[in-house]
Design a protein around this motif. Structure first.
Motif, PDB file in Angstrom:
ATOM      1  N   VAL A  91       0.886  -1.308  -0.069  1.00  0.00           N
ATOM      2  CA  VAL A  91      -0.097   0.048   0.048  1.00  0.00           C
ATOM      3  C   VAL A  91       0.822   1.188  -0.109  1.00  0.00           C
ATOM      4  CG1 VAL A  91      -1.926   1.218   1.065  1.00  0.00           C
ATOM      5  CG2 VAL A  91      -1.980  -1.148   1.472  1.00  0.00           C
ATOM      6  N   VAL A  92       1.854   1.219   0.560  1.00  0.00           N
ATOM      7  CA  VAL A  92       2.796   2.253   0.909  1.00  0.00           C
ATOM      8  C   VAL A  92       3.631   2.761  -0.580  1.00  0.00           C
ATOM      9  CG1 VAL A  92       4.768   3.239   2.090  1.00  0.00           C
ATOM     10  CG2 VAL A  92       3.131   2.097   3.331  1.00  0.00           C
ATOM     11  N   MET A  93       3.931   1.838  -1.159  1.00  0.00           N
ATOM     12  CA  MET A  93       4.840   1.985  -2.232  1.00  0.00           C
ATOM     13  C   MET A  93       3.940   2.711  -3.349  1.00  0.00           C
ATOM     14  SD  MET A  93       7.956   1.633  -3.469  1.00  0.00           S
ATOM     15  CE  MET A  93       8.674   0.577  -2.559  1.00  0.00           C
ATOM     16  N   VAL A  99       2.070   9.801  -5.592  1.00  0.00           N
ATOM     17  CA  VAL A  99       1.848  11.373  -5.044  1.00  0.00           C
ATOM     18  C   VAL A  99       3.284  12.089  -5.609  1.00  0.00           C
ATOM     19  CG1 VAL A  99       2.139  12.764  -2.950  1.00  0.00           C
ATOM     20  CG2 VAL A  99       0.566  10.862  -3.076  1.00  0.00           C
ATOM     21  N   TYR A 100       4.522  11.537  -5.562  1.00  0.00           N
ATOM     22  CA  TYR A 100       5.612  12.123  -5.785  1.00  0.00           C
ATOM     23  C   TYR A 100       5.684  12.499  -7.360  1.00  0.00           C
ATOM     24  CZ  TYR A 100      10.682  12.872  -7.014  1.00  0.00           C
ATOM     25  OH  TYR A 100      11.866  13.511  -7.239  1.00  0.00           O
ATOM     26  N   VAL A 231       1.539  10.511   6.085  1.00  0.00           N
ATOM     27  CA  VAL A 231       2.483  11.141   7.049  1.00  0.00           C
ATOM     28  C   VAL A 231       3.931  11.464   6.531  1.00  0.00           C
ATOM     29  CG1 VAL A 231       3.353  10.964   9.353  1.00  0.00           C
ATOM     30  CG2 VAL A 231       1.028  10.494   9.170  1.00  0.00           C
ATOM     31  N   ILE A 232       4.516  10.447   6.170  1.00  0.00           N
ATOM     32  CA  ILE A 232       5.914  10.760   5.308  1.00  0.00           C
ATOM     33  C   ILE A 232       5.794  11.756   4.372  1.00  0.00           C
ATOM     34  CG2 ILE A 232       7.725   9.312   4.252  1.00  0.00           C
ATOM     35  CD1 ILE A 232       6.836   6.936   5.795  1.00  0.00           C
ATOM     36  N   ALA A 233       4.890  11.600   3.646  1.00  0.00           N
ATOM     37  CA  ALA A 233       4.868  12.666   2.338  1.00  0.00           C
ATOM     38  C   ALA A 233       4.523  14.143   2.992  1.00  0.00           C
ATOM     39  CB  ALA A 233       3.700  12.282   1.418  1.00  0.00           C
ATOM     40  N   ILE A 234       3.890  14.275   4.153  1.00  0.00           N
ATOM     41  CA  ILE A 234       3.928  15.633   4.672  1.00  0.00           C
ATOM     42  C   ILE A 234       5.049  15.766   5.428  1.00  0.00           C
ATOM     43  CG2 ILE A 234       2.656  16.808   6.304  1.00  0.00           C
ATOM     44  CD1 ILE A 234      -0.145  15.265   5.564  1.00  0.00           C
ATOM     45  N   VAL A 240      10.736   9.595   0.204  1.00  0.00           N
ATOM     46  CA  VAL A 240      11.173   9.066   1.328  1.00  0.00           C
ATOM     47  C   VAL A 240      10.225   8.031   1.757  1.00  0.00           C
ATOM     48  CG1 VAL A 240      11.628   9.325   3.945  1.00  0.00           C
ATOM     49  CG2 VAL A 240      12.363  11.077   2.339  1.00  0.00           C
ATOM     50  N   GLY A 241       9.044   8.235   1.450  1.00  0.00           N
ATOM     51  CA  GLY A 241       7.914   6.952   1.328  1.00  0.00           C
ATOM     52  C   GLY A 241       8.205   5.689   0.720  1.00  0.00           C
TER      53      GLY A 241
END
Length: 493
Positions: A91-93, A99-100, A231-234, A240-241
């Motif tokens: 899900v994270v990847m 988003v990036y 949270v990592i994106a913000i 980094v995510g």
């Protein structure tokens, strides 16, 4: 599962029994074997004998955590937590990459294409995992895939950084496809391990319960993965995510391979049961009809993935219109949160007829997705996503809950794996189609695709019910109650 009532004229130590002449329950009707017969129930109501207690109502703790506690007694708490942890990287990847790329390129279409390539790669990886799963040393396959995934992620990150300096060129969607294909699908690895665990503990009464557990873990992974990515994106950036998703996969692989269940012999991963060569035309036609019925819940999983993928891109275009693209992961977590909560509650109640739940929740999904064209701000969009999540969570449980009811036990794990594959393919298709529609009509046009996906989900449910009534299924032994087991565990609500 005892109902708490005792038959008359017995000693306190005597328990209820089922005579050999008791008929087997019909496939669609769940009759608790330990409940008193109709005459006994009438005498209980008339006499009010203090020695005959009424059936106790389950507490909320039993409803919400009953499945977890029962599986914990078989395999332990930490393995159940591990089944959630191993699903988070998937899900994270893709969310972090989407988003990036969307922010760096200024185009939601490129973000959708790169994320769709990862989802499609996950489907390919699931097929690869299914091929080497029956192998005695399948752990080496998972380890090799993990090493390849780390290398391809490093290559992808380097390429994304270089492309950010020239954002108007083509973005490396092919590398995203390679990253997805190299990522071992550990959620499928845990699914394929359940039959071996139950066989090792000599407990074959829990196949449907394990399916409900995996469906709940999929829903929980959606909310936790989206929240981690958001949270990592913000706080640190989506790039980094991407690296955090890869690191989380390495940790999950190490924990899964070091767990004591990794040494169990693989069992119950068949995807197809060979038929006899002496079948006549009518028998072959009936067998083909049964296979079609068993494939419809799998197709429902694909429609559900199409719905989730199109909602993600709709969220991208909506967030871009109010300039909060970095918060996509956190907003998508609202859908996952309500999906997880509703899935946990649904699984706890133990639906005996999950196809009825499929119909109801698919209809609710149609109404919920129609609201996507209404929001004008982030708060109203969060409410809409929460409603969609509340409708789709039980649908996920219902789709996976149908499989052990209509399929032989040796096919249930394989069919659940195929369902997961179609969910990934559906998400990839939803991302691409929604991005294509967005290029032509903007957000309001993208908002139509979730409505179409939920309508297909509802149509598939109606088709399944119609075909199930017309086709006589060979019901597996797991769909019948057995002494010492729980019919609701085997069949559902």
């Amino acid at each position: 599962m005892s109902t708490g009532s005792q038959p008359e004229n017995t000693t306190p130590s005597a328990g209820p029994s089922v005579g050999p002449s008791s008929p087997d329950p019909e496939p669609g009707d769940a009759v608790p074997a330990e409940s008193p017969s109709a005459p006994v129930r009438s005498r209980i109501q008339l006499t009010g004998s203090p020695g005959l207690a009424a059936e106790p109502r389950p507490s909320w703790s039993e409803i919400l955590f009953g499945d977890f506690r029962r599986l914990q007694s078989v395999v332990g708490r930490w393995y159940l937590v591990l089944t959630l942890l191993v699903r988070l990287p998937s899900v994270v990847m893709p969310l972090s990459v989407m988003v990036y790329v969307a922010v760096a390129s200024g185009s939601g279409s490129w973000g959708a294409l790169c994320a769709a390539a990862i989802y499609l790669g996950h489907a390919v990886s699931t097929g690869i995992t299914g091929l080497y799963a029956p192998w005695k040393y399948f752990q080496w396959g998972i380890l090799v895939q993990t090493v390849l995934q780390v290398l391809t992620v490093l290559w992808l990150v380097q390429t994304l950084v270089a492309r950010a300096h020239d954002p108007f060129g083509p973005w490396p969607w092919y590398l995203c496809l390679l990253v997805g294909a190299a990522s071992p699908q550990l959620g499928i690895a845990t699914r394929l391990r359940w039959p071996s665990i139950l066989r090792h503990h000599r407990d074959q009464s829990l196949p449907a319960l394990t399916m409900r557990h995996d469906a709940v873990m999929d829903a929980l992974a959606m909310v936790l993965g989206a929240l981690v990515a958001g949270v990592i994106a913000i706080m640190a950036g989506s790039l980094v995510g991407v690296m955090a998703g890869s690191g989380l996969l390495v940790i999950s692989t190490a924990m899964l391979l070091l767990h004591p269940t990794a040494g169990l012999p693989v069992w119950g991963t068949a995807l197809w049961v060979s038929s006899s060569k002496n079948l006549n035309r009518a028998e072959r036609r009936r067998r083909r009809s049964r296979r079609i019925v068993r494939f419809l819940p799998v197709l429902g999983g694909g429609c559900l993935g199409l719905l989730w993928g199109s909602v993600q891109i709709g969220l991208v275009y909506f967030a871009a219109s109010i300039d909060v693209v970095e918060s996509i992961g956190a907003q998508f977590a609202a859908l996952g949160l309500l999906s997880a909560i509703s899935a946990v509650i649904t699984a706890g109640f133990g639906i005996r007829r999950p196809w009825n739940l499929w119909i109801l929740c698919a209809a609710a999904s149609v109404l919920a997705t129609m609201l996507m064209s209404v929001p004008s701000g982030p708060f109203s969009m969060l409410l809409v996503l929460a409603v969609i999540g509340a409708a789709t969570g039980p649908t996920l449980v219902a789709v996976f809950g149908i499989v052990p009811i209509i399929s032989p036990r040796r096919l249930t794990t394989g069919l659940s794996a195929i369902t997961y594959v179609l969910i990934q393919v559906g998400m990839a298709a939803g991302l691409v189609l929604a991005a294509w529609l967005g290029n032509y009509g903007g957000y309001q046009t993208v908002a139509l695709l979730p409505v179409m996906a939920s309508t297909l989900l509802l149509a598939t449910a109606f088709l399944f019910i119609d075909r199930r009534r017309r086709v006589a299924l060979d019901m597996p032994a797991s769909a019948h109650w057995a002494p010492g087991g729980d019919f609701s565990t085997s069949v559902g609500m």
